[in-house]
Design a protein around this motif. Structure first.
Motif, PDB file in Angstrom:
ATOM      1  N   GLU A  54      46.405  40.325  38.262  1.00 11.72           N
ATOM      2  CA  GLU A  54      46.160  41.773  38.197  1.00 11.72           C
ATOM      3  C   GLU A  54      44.822  42.142  37.543  1.00 11.72           C
ATOM      4  OE1 GLU A  54      49.384  44.155  36.684  1.00 11.72           O
ATOM      5  OE2 GLU A  54      48.476  45.995  37.436  1.00 11.72           O
ATOM      6  N   ARG A  55      44.281  41.255  36.680  1.00 16.53           N
ATOM      7  CA  ARG A  55      42.976  41.553  36.040  1.00 16.53           C
ATOM      8  C   ARG A  55      42.155  40.271  36.090  1.00 16.53           C
ATOM      9  NH1 ARG A  55      40.261  39.068  32.928  1.00 16.53           N
ATOM     10  NH2 ARG A  55      41.060  39.263  30.840  1.00 16.53           N
ATOM     11  N   ILE A  56      41.623  39.983  37.275  1.00 18.44           N
ATOM     12  CA  ILE A  56      40.876  38.734  37.434  1.00 18.44           C
ATOM     13  C   ILE A  56      39.441  38.954  36.955  1.00 18.44           C
ATOM     14  CG2 ILE A  56      39.978  37.078  39.130  1.00 18.44           C
ATOM     15  CD1 ILE A  56      42.985  36.740  38.474  1.00 18.44           C
ATOM     16  N   GLY A  74      40.697  26.804  38.231  1.00 22.97           N
ATOM     17  CA  GLY A  74      39.448  26.569  37.497  1.00 22.97           C
ATOM     18  C   GLY A  74      39.699  26.257  36.037  1.00 22.97           C
ATOM     19  N   LYS A  75      40.578  27.033  35.396  1.00 23.23           N
ATOM     20  CA  LYS A  75      40.857  26.826  33.965  1.00 23.23           C
ATOM     21  C   LYS A  75      41.423  25.423  33.744  1.00 23.23           C
ATOM     22  CE  LYS A  75      40.067  31.004  32.070  1.00 23.23           C
ATOM     23  NZ  LYS A  75      39.301  31.329  30.864  1.00 23.23           N
ATOM     24  N   LEU A  76      42.316  25.003  34.647  1.00 26.65           N
ATOM     25  CA  LEU A  76      42.932  23.687  34.449  1.00 26.65           C
ATOM     26  C   LEU A  76      41.944  22.564  34.705  1.00 26.65           C
ATOM     27  CD1 LEU A  76      46.515  24.519  35.616  1.00 26.65           C
ATOM     28  CD2 LEU A  76      45.891  23.582  33.398  1.00 26.65           C
ATOM     29  N   TYR A  83      48.839  32.141  29.481  1.00 24.63           N
ATOM     30  CA  TYR A  83      48.747  33.355  30.296  1.00 24.63           C
ATOM     31  C   TYR A  83      47.274  33.680  30.504  1.00 24.63           C
ATOM     32  CZ  TYR A  83      53.650  34.243  29.056  1.00 24.63           C
ATOM     33  OH  TYR A  83      55.005  34.161  28.894  1.00 24.63           O
ATOM     34  N   GLU A  84      46.930  33.970  31.729  1.00 28.69           N
ATOM     35  CA  GLU A  84      45.523  34.194  32.051  1.00 28.69           C
ATOM     36  C   GLU A  84      45.374  35.383  32.982  1.00 28.69           C
ATOM     37  OE1 GLU A  84      43.098  31.751  30.762  1.00 28.69           O
ATOM     38  OE2 GLU A  84      41.872  33.500  31.233  1.00 28.69           O
ATOM     39  N   ASP A  85      44.525  36.296  32.632  1.00 27.08           N
ATOM     40  CA  ASP A  85      44.130  37.405  33.491  1.00 27.08           C
ATOM     41  C   ASP A  85      45.297  38.254  34.008  1.00 27.08           C
ATOM     42  OD1 ASP A  85      41.721  36.333  32.856  1.00 27.08           O
ATOM     43  OD2 ASP A  85      40.960  36.173  34.888  1.00 27.08           O
ATOM     44  N   PHE A  86      46.253  38.482  33.105  1.00 26.11           N
ATOM     45  CA  PHE A  86      47.264  39.514  33.342  1.00 26.11           C
ATOM     46  C   PHE A  86      46.648  40.846  32.919  1.00 26.11           C
ATOM     47  CE2 PHE A  86      49.902  35.836  33.382  1.00 26.11           C
ATOM     48  CZ  PHE A  86      51.110  36.176  33.981  1.00 26.11           C
ATOM     49  N   ASP A  91      45.093  33.371  26.693  1.00 19.03           N
ATOM     50  CA  ASP A  91      43.686  32.988  26.572  1.00 19.03           C
ATOM     51  C   ASP A  91      42.782  34.198  26.374  1.00 19.03           C
ATOM     52  OD1 ASP A  91      41.596  31.147  26.667  1.00 19.03           O
ATOM     53  OD2 ASP A  91      41.290  31.489  28.804  1.00 19.03           O
ATOM     54  N   ASP A  92      43.073  35.285  27.076  1.00 20.40           N
ATOM     55  CA  ASP A  92      42.198  36.464  27.017  1.00 20.40           C
ATOM     56  C   ASP A  92      42.297  37.165  25.667  1.00 20.40           C
ATOM     57  OD1 ASP A  92      41.285  36.308  29.810  1.00 20.40           O
ATOM     58  OD2 ASP A  92      43.416  36.565  30.207  1.00 20.40           O
ATOM     59  N   ILE A  93      43.491  37.144  25.078  1.00 27.76           N
ATOM     60  CA  ILE A  93      43.673  37.779  23.771  1.00 27.76           C
ATOM     61  C   ILE A  93      43.305  36.787  22.658  1.00 27.76           C
ATOM     62  CG2 ILE A  93      45.346  38.862  22.210  1.00 27.76           C
ATOM     63  CD1 ILE A  93      47.035  39.559  24.736  1.00 27.76           C
TER      64      ILE A  93
HETATM   65 MG    MG Z   1      40.712  35.212  31.458  1.00 30.55          MG
END
Ligand code: MG
Ligand code: NDP
Ligand code: PYR
Length: 585
Positions: free
Chosen positions: A185-187, A203-205, A275-278, A299-301
């Protein structure tokens, strides 16, 4: 004779309709309407070995291996080293002028020869990070439907509701240590890309493996597809996801809960779920809910907070004063902005012994409606409320900069070019060395470019950005911008959790990771204007981060791998995946 009546166990050869010999599995002679079984051979040798990315070495198979594994004739006569393969591939990659072509070439390599892919990525990390990660991965996600070739992770959509445990069992690897999951939802700063967000977990992995040494087969990329609100994708004939508006509320919560429950049931308590890019309206809640019962990490937080705090602590050596003596202003009060703000406030509180409610007062945030102030408190999302300080309303960033007079300006808005010339010129008007971080990704969304930051501040800014920028020459001096990206943190943090067998992520571990990263910045880096060490030594950095995180896990009683290894740095290094080819008997 139809394939219905031909048992797959009946290996007698029979004549087919076309006059050939029927294959044992009944597939060649089946007509369009008849069902066939997709049988595969499970032991890799001969042709299947060349098609197995985990074991394929291409032209690097030795003469002995070619004999032992039925490869004779399947390869041209030459045997070459992995180094020569790497040289050849780097040369051909560099011939592509279009970044997306490089991305696709790298994805093809990962599908063909995994060890060679990681050898390239590790040895050429600064050159290839922008290819497999930001900014190019952003464009890849936007065009994922067109460039999709083979699934690189698990797609769990609303169609799989009630069957998620079975779906997890479809993944070929059993022993999973890290899952990176998005709902698309928030890439980056590109918004809702639905199922096409899969490029991000993939990519992250790949960075978990290349930068943090987690074995590739223990990494699982997952995309949860609850629909998309992106009209362009919904109308795109090549879109790969569910063609419906996003499910919300209970329907969303139930799918996520089923996923989290199935993950624990299938892989146990020690699998990391990143969790990534929620979008932030789900991200904070998911983290709060599952951090009590699972080894989860946003990761984002959290990762972003840890990397930015490290950069700031390092920057203090250049700009002077303590953390608590600085004033921080953020543009963007979402996951990244409030996550970073909270970790800075926590560290200040740790250093000064002042309560966190007090240290938060040194930090100000601006969102799309202006400065976050107490008169707005009632209407604010819960994660913004702690930042609603007493102040009159301020509408624009420029006015906020002029009023608050921050020493550190951080962009986490996801909107490009929001650090205007006026904003960047205002910072050095009251700071000898202003710190300016433009964190938004990809490059198109960066709050300003490196060149703008250096020229508008007349070469006085300490600058770093989420996506990489080339060095800039200003007034005859070369300025090297750093990359303030959570890629510095999550691979080492993950390795630390794995080697200690940690069962929960604790804020103290984020601080430990941050401290280890800041310690890796050298005098030489500072002299170049850098507040981060170069990515070229990222595996060493990750080992140090892992060791600090693991030490904290043991200290907090959250580690389960006992006894604690005496030298955690050495232990972390010894556990890191090597991309060098193995010899086959
Ligand atoms: Mg991210
Ligand atoms: N460098 C790194 O390692 C990382 C970078 N990022 C990047 O940070 C960006 C933001 O991510 P995230 O925090 O998760 O996103 P969120 O959606 O959670 O937050 C975005 C915030 O920016 C605000 N905003 C949006 N537009 C404007 C504007 N024009 N002026 C002022 N404020 C604005 C929003 O305001 P409102 O609340 O009013 O809508 C919101 O507070 C993304 O580009 C992402 O790629 C994220 C994580 C790591
Ligand atoms: C880097 C990262 O996680 C992001 O931009 O979302």
């Amino acid at each position: 004779m139809t394939s219905d009546s031909a048992s797959v166990l009946d290996l007698d050869t029979k004549t087919t309709v076309g006059g050939g010999v029927e294959d044992a599995y009944g597939e060649d002679q089946a007509t369009e309407e008849q069902l066939v079984t997709p049988w595969t051979i499970s032991v890799a040798s001969g042709y299947s070995l060349l098609r197995d990315p985990h074991h394929n070495k291409g032209l690097a198979f030795t003469e002995k291996e070619r004999d032992a594994h039925y490869l004779r004739g399947l390869l041209p006569p030459v045997c070459i080293s992995q180094e020569l393969q790497e040289k050849k591939l780097m040369r051909s990659l560099r011939q592509y002028q279009v970044p997306l072509q490089r991305y696709m070439a790298m994805m093809d390599l990962q599908e063909r020869n995994e060890r060679l892919f990681y050898k390239l990525l590790i040895d050429n990390v600064e050159e290839l990070l922008p290819v497999v990660y930001t900014p190019t991965v952003g464009e890849a996600c936007q065009k994922y439907g067109c460039i999709f070739r083979r699934p690189q992770g698990l797609y769990i959509s609303l169609k799989e509701k009630g069957k998620i445990l079975e779906v997890l069992k479809n993944w070929p690897e059993r022993s999973i240590q890290v899952i990176v999951v998005t709902d698309g939802e928030r890439i980056l700063g590109l918004g809702d890309l639905g199922s096409q967000g899969m490029g991000i977990p993939v990519g992250k992995l790949s960075l978990y493996t290349a930068l943090g040494g987690i074995h590739p087969s223990s990494c699982l990329p997952v995309t949860i597809d609850v629909g998309t609100n992106n009209e362009q994708l919904l109308n795109d004939e090549f879109y790969i996801g569910l063609r419906q508006k996003r499910a919300t509320g209970q329907e969303y919560a139930e799918l996520l809960h089923e996923f989290m429950t199935a993950v624990k049931q299938n892989y146990g308590e020690k699998v990391i779920v990143q969790y990534e890019d929620f979008a932030n309206h789900n991200a904070f809640e998911l983290l709060a809910k599952y951090s009590k019962s699972h080894l989860v990490f946003n990761d984002d937080i959290q990762g972003t907070a840890s990397v930015v705090l490290a950069g700031l602590v390092a920057a203090l050596k250049v700009v002077g004063r303590t953390l608590a003596e600085h004033t921080f202003l953020f543009l963007g009060a979402g996951e990244a902005g409030t996550g970073i703000a909270e970790l800075i406030a926590l560290e200040m509180s740790r250093q000064t012994k002042a309560p966190i409610e007090e240290t938060r007062k040194k930090i100000w945030l601006v969102d799309s409606k202006g400065l976050i102030v107490s008169s707005r408190k009632e209407s604010l999302q819960h994660f913004k409320k702690p930042w609603a300080h007493e102040h009159e309303p301020v509408k624009t960033l420029l006015d906020a900069v002029k009023t608050i007079k921050p020493t550190v300006l951080i962009g986490s808005s996801g909107v490009g070019q929001t650090f205007t010339k006026e904003v960047a010129e205002a910072m050095p008007s009251f700071n000898e060395k202003p710190v300016i971080l433009a964190l938004s990704n990809p490059t198109s969304q960066s709050e300003c470019t490196a060149e703008q930051a250096y020229s508008w501040s007349e070469g006085r800014a300490i600058f770093a950005s989420g996506s990489p920028f080339d060095p800039v020459e200003y007034n005859g001096k070369l300025f090297v911008p750093g990359q303030a990206n959570n890629a510095y943190i999550f691979p080492g943090l993950g390795l630390g959790l794995v080697i200690s067998g940690a069962i929960r992520v604790h804020d103290e571990m984020l601080l430990a990771a941050s401290e280890a990263l800041a310690q890796q910045v050298t005098e030489e880096n500072f002299a170049n204007g850098l507040i981060y060490p170069p990515f070229t030594i990222i595996r060493k950095i990750s080992a140090h981060i892992a060791a600090n995180v693991a030490a904290k896990a043991y200290e907090l009683g959250l580690a389960t791998h006992l006894p604690r290894p005496a030298n955690l740095v050495k232990y972390a290094e010894s556990r890191m995946y090597s991309p060098l080819y193995r010899s086959y008997r």
